[in-house]
Structure formats: structure tokens, C-alpha cells
Design an enzyme around this catalytic site. Structure first.
Site, PDB file in Angstrom:
ATOM      1  N   THR A   7      31.370  38.194  54.760  1.00  0.00           N
ATOM      2  CA  THR A   7      31.691  38.970  53.566  1.00  0.00           C
ATOM      3  C   THR A   7      30.490  39.779  53.108  1.00  0.00           C
ATOM      4  O   THR A   7      29.350  39.351  53.286  1.00  0.00           O
ATOM      5  CB  THR A   7      32.169  38.061  52.407  1.00  0.00           C
ATOM      6  OG1 THR A   7      32.469  38.875  51.260  1.00  0.00           O
ATOM      7  CG2 THR A   7      31.116  37.035  52.004  1.00  0.00           C
ATOM      8  N   GLY A   8      30.764  40.927  52.511  1.00  0.00           N
ATOM      9  CA  GLY A   8      29.720  41.711  51.868  1.00  0.00           C
ATOM     10  C   GLY A   8      29.551  41.313  50.409  1.00  0.00           C
ATOM     11  O   GLY A   8      28.684  41.823  49.721  1.00  0.00           O
ATOM     12  N   GLU A  35      39.563  46.403  58.280  1.00  0.00           N
ATOM     13  CA  GLU A  35      40.552  45.993  57.283  1.00  0.00           C
ATOM     14  C   GLU A  35      41.797  46.834  57.509  1.00  0.00           C
ATOM     15  O   GLU A  35      41.896  47.965  57.064  1.00  0.00           O
ATOM     16  CB  GLU A  35      39.998  46.122  55.863  1.00  0.00           C
ATOM     17  CG  GLU A  35      38.898  45.096  55.614  1.00  0.00           C
ATOM     18  CD  GLU A  35      38.872  44.520  54.198  1.00  0.00           C
ATOM     19  OE1 GLU A  35      39.799  44.804  53.403  1.00  0.00           O
ATOM     20  OE2 GLU A  35      37.929  43.780  53.905  1.00  0.00           O
ATOM     21  N   ASP A  66      40.444  37.310  51.932  1.00  0.00           N
ATOM     22  CA  ASP A  66      40.957  38.545  51.376  1.00  0.00           C
ATOM     23  C   ASP A  66      41.673  38.227  50.072  1.00  0.00           C
ATOM     24  O   ASP A  66      42.514  37.339  50.015  1.00  0.00           O
ATOM     25  CB  ASP A  66      41.894  39.233  52.363  1.00  0.00           C
ATOM     26  CG  ASP A  66      41.922  40.731  52.094  1.00  0.00           C
ATOM     27  OD1 ASP A  66      40.838  41.308  51.882  1.00  0.00           O
ATOM     28  OD2 ASP A  66      43.008  41.308  52.062  1.00  0.00           O
ATOM     29  N   PHE A 140      32.280  37.895  38.946  1.00  0.00           N
ATOM     30  CA  PHE A 140      32.134  39.213  39.566  1.00  0.00           C
ATOM     31  C   PHE A 140      33.483  39.911  39.529  1.00  0.00           C
ATOM     32  O   PHE A 140      34.498  39.329  39.112  1.00  0.00           O
ATOM     33  CB  PHE A 140      31.618  39.079  41.007  1.00  0.00           C
ATOM     34  CG  PHE A 140      32.561  38.353  41.923  1.00  0.00           C
ATOM     35  CD1 PHE A 140      33.470  39.052  42.700  1.00  0.00           C
ATOM     36  CD2 PHE A 140      32.558  36.968  42.003  1.00  0.00           C
ATOM     37  CE1 PHE A 140      34.352  38.393  43.538  1.00  0.00           C
ATOM     38  CE2 PHE A 140      33.439  36.291  42.839  1.00  0.00           C
ATOM     39  CZ  PHE A 140      34.341  37.008  43.613  1.00  0.00           C
TER      40      PHE A 140
HETATM   41  P1  ITT Z   1      34.568  41.504  51.577  1.00  0.00           P
HETATM   42  O1  ITT Z   1      35.816  42.200  52.054  1.00  0.00           O
HETATM   43  O2  ITT Z   1      33.317  42.012  52.182  1.00  0.00           O
HETATM   44  O3  ITT Z   1      34.673  40.018  51.694  1.00  0.00           O
HETATM   45  P2  ITT Z   1      35.453  42.366  48.922  1.00  0.00           P
HETATM   46  O4  ITT Z   1      34.715  42.414  47.619  1.00  0.00           O
HETATM   47  O5  ITT Z   1      36.155  43.578  49.408  1.00  0.00           O
HETATM   48  O6  ITT Z   1      34.403  41.795  49.992  1.00  0.00           O
HETATM   49  P3  ITT Z   1      38.021  41.073  48.570  1.00  0.00           P
HETATM   50  O7  ITT Z   1      38.797  41.932  49.477  1.00  0.00           O
HETATM   51  O8  ITT Z   1      38.314  39.627  48.631  1.00  0.00           O
HETATM   52  O9  ITT Z   1      36.459  41.174  48.855  1.00  0.00           O
HETATM   53  O10 ITT Z   1      38.162  41.524  47.093  1.00  0.00           O
HETATM   54  C1  ITT Z   1      39.025  42.547  46.678  1.00  0.00           C
HETATM   55  C2  ITT Z   1      38.653  42.964  45.281  1.00  0.00           C
HETATM   56  O11 ITT Z   1      38.937  41.911  44.376  1.00  0.00           O
HETATM   57  C3  ITT Z   1      37.183  43.323  45.088  1.00  0.00           C
HETATM   58  O12 ITT Z   1      37.141  44.395  44.171  1.00  0.00           O
HETATM   59  C4  ITT Z   1      36.579  42.068  44.475  1.00  0.00           C
HETATM   60  O13 ITT Z   1      35.477  42.348  43.631  1.00  0.00           O
HETATM   61  C5  ITT Z   1      37.760  41.520  43.680  1.00  0.00           C
HETATM   62  N1  ITT Z   1      37.736  40.059  43.632  1.00  0.00           N
HETATM   63  C6  ITT Z   1      37.832  39.220  44.698  1.00  0.00           C
HETATM   64  N2  ITT Z   1      37.774  37.942  44.291  1.00  0.00           N
HETATM   65  C7  ITT Z   1      37.633  37.976  42.940  1.00  0.00           C
HETATM   66  C8  ITT Z   1      37.485  36.987  41.950  1.00  0.00           C
HETATM   67  O14 ITT Z   1      37.453  35.703  42.245  1.00  0.00           O
HETATM   68  N3  ITT Z   1      37.346  37.380  40.675  1.00  0.00           N
HETATM   69  C9  ITT Z   1      37.365  38.691  40.335  1.00  0.00           C
HETATM   70  N4  ITT Z   1      37.483  39.683  41.217  1.00  0.00           N
HETATM   71  C10 ITT Z   1      37.619  39.338  42.514  1.00  0.00           C
HETATM   72 NA    NA Z   2      37.918  42.799  51.444  1.00  0.00          NA
END
Ligand code: ITT
Ligand code: NA
Length: 182
Positions: A7-8, A35, A66, A140
Site C-alpha cells: 500500500t501507498g 487497479e 481496497d 486519515f
Molecule cells: P493503496 O491503494 O495504495 O492501498 P489508497 O489510499 O488508495 O491506498 P484505498 O483504496 O483502500 O487505499 O482507499 C480508498 C480511499 O478511501 C482513499 O481516499 C483512502 O484515504 C480512503 N480510506 C480508506 N480507508 C479509510 C479509512 O479507514 N478511513 C477513512 N478513509 C479511508
Molecule cells: Na486503492
């Protein structure tokens, strides 16, 4: 034991590390897996885990996660496009859009994808809550506008959030399954 969390997003990795403490070590790895354009978080997580395991060198299992935020009154928007919407429109403006609706209910869904040499598995978790004006500076992403039980997720510490969250629930299923594998 060691699992590589691809993950980033450092917030996601921190929650997984905290949750799986005592079960397995978790290293965060950056790899830009494809993706795929899909409405299905399960399909995205399955393909992402498989591709990451095949393309990264090393034999340790990989996890990807995801997540989407689905706003009921907006037909599930932004859903699989949650990262794009956070980057373009931002969290505060998504709240303003939702605030024009009568119903502020929303849900987070997470699908964790796991892959090793022999297996690909997925684990899901969901959290239903209410969108509110931003509060709190923990967590976050959409955490400041997502309220559960009177607190936004950004007002909780990692342990509190993990105990109730979509990701925590998916991690719990993974942890049960993984413990049985050894
Ligand atoms: P990676 O794909 O690199 O893992 P990402 O930030 O894109 O990182 P996600 O696809 O899981 O990861 O997240 C989709 C969006 O939802 C992204 O804008 C995140 O910041 C948000 N998000 C994910 N989990 C969250 C949480 O527990 N609380 C609040 N926002 C979340
Ligand atoms: Na993602």
C-alpha cells in the site's frame, strides 16, 4: 512470520500492524499494482494481491486492501472511486454534497486480498455510520466526516478504530483464517 502489506497509504499499514501484532509481523511495501476499473472491491483486491505476489520478488505472503466509502443517499458514491474523489474534490466537499440530502447514512467497505504461492483469499468488513461536518485530527482519509456511536473515526485512536472499523473486521477474519493455516 512476515506478511507484506502492499500500500501507498501509511494509515492503512499502521492499522494492520497494530491489529496483527502478536500474530504476524507486517512490512509495508510499495508496489503499484494495476487497479482495474471495476465496481467490485473483491475483484480489485483479488487481482491486486495475485499480481503483487507474482511481480514482487520474495516468497512472503502479500496483503492488499481496497476500501470504499458508500453514501446511501448518493447511490453509493464515491464507492470504488473514493481515492480519486478524495484527491480531486476532497473530504470536506464530499460532506457538503452529502449534507444536502436528508439521509446522511454511509458505510465503509474493505476487502483485504491475500496471496501466497498456493492461495488467493479475500476477507471483508463493513462499518455503517453517519456523515457529519469534519471533527478530530486522528486517522486519515474520510475519518473526520464519518461518525460512529457519537465519535468520528478521527476522534478515535488506532486501537479504538480497529475494534469497530471495516478494516478491523476484515483483519479479524484474516487473523482467524491465518492462525488456522499454520
Ligand atoms: P493503496 O491503494 O495504495 O492501498 P489508497 O489510499 O488508495 O491506498 P484505498 O483504496 O483502500 O487505499 O482507499 C480508498 C480511499 O478511501 C482513499 O481516499 C483512502 O484515504 C480512503 N480510506 C480508506 N480507508 C479509510 C479509512 O479507514 N478511513 C477513512 N478513509 C479511508
Ligand atoms: Na486503492
Amino acid at each position: 512470520m512476515l506478511v507484506r502489506f502492499v500500500t501507498g497509504n501509511e494509515g492503512k499499514a499502521r492499522e494492520a500492524q497494530e491489529y496483527l501484532d502478536g500474530i504476524t509481523a507486517v512490512n509495508r511495501v510499495e508496489y503499484d499494482y494495476t487497479e482495474i476499473q471495476s465496481d467490485s472491491l473483491t475483484e480489485i483486491a483479488t487481482r491486486g494481491a495475485r499480481e503483487s505476489f507474482e511481480e514482487l520478488s520474495g516468497t512472503e505472503p502479500v496483503l492488499v486492501g481496497d476500501t470504499g466509502l458508500f453514501v446511501d443517499a448518493l447511490g453509493g458514491f464515491p464507492g470504488p472511486y473514493s481515492a480519486y474523489v478524495e484527491d480531486t474534490v476532497g473530504v470536506e466537499r464530499l460532506w457538503r454534497l452529502a449534507s444536502e440530502e436528508d439521509d446522511h447514512r454511509a458505510r465503509f467497505r474493505t476487502v483485504l486480498g491475500y496471496a501466497d504461492a498456493d492461495r488467493t483469499e479475500t476477507f471483508e468488513g463493513e462499518l455503517v455510520g453517519t456523515l457529519v461536518p469534519p471533527r478530530g485530527d486522528g486517522g486519515f482519509g474520510y475519518d473526520p466526516i464519518f461518525e460512529y456511536n457519537g465519535q468520528t473515526l478521527a476522534e478515535m485512536d488506532v486501537e479504538e478504530k480497529n475494534a469497530i472499523s471495516h478494516r478491523g473486521r476484515a483483519l479479524a477474519k484474516f487473523a482467524d483464517w491465518y492462525a488456522d493455516c499454520e
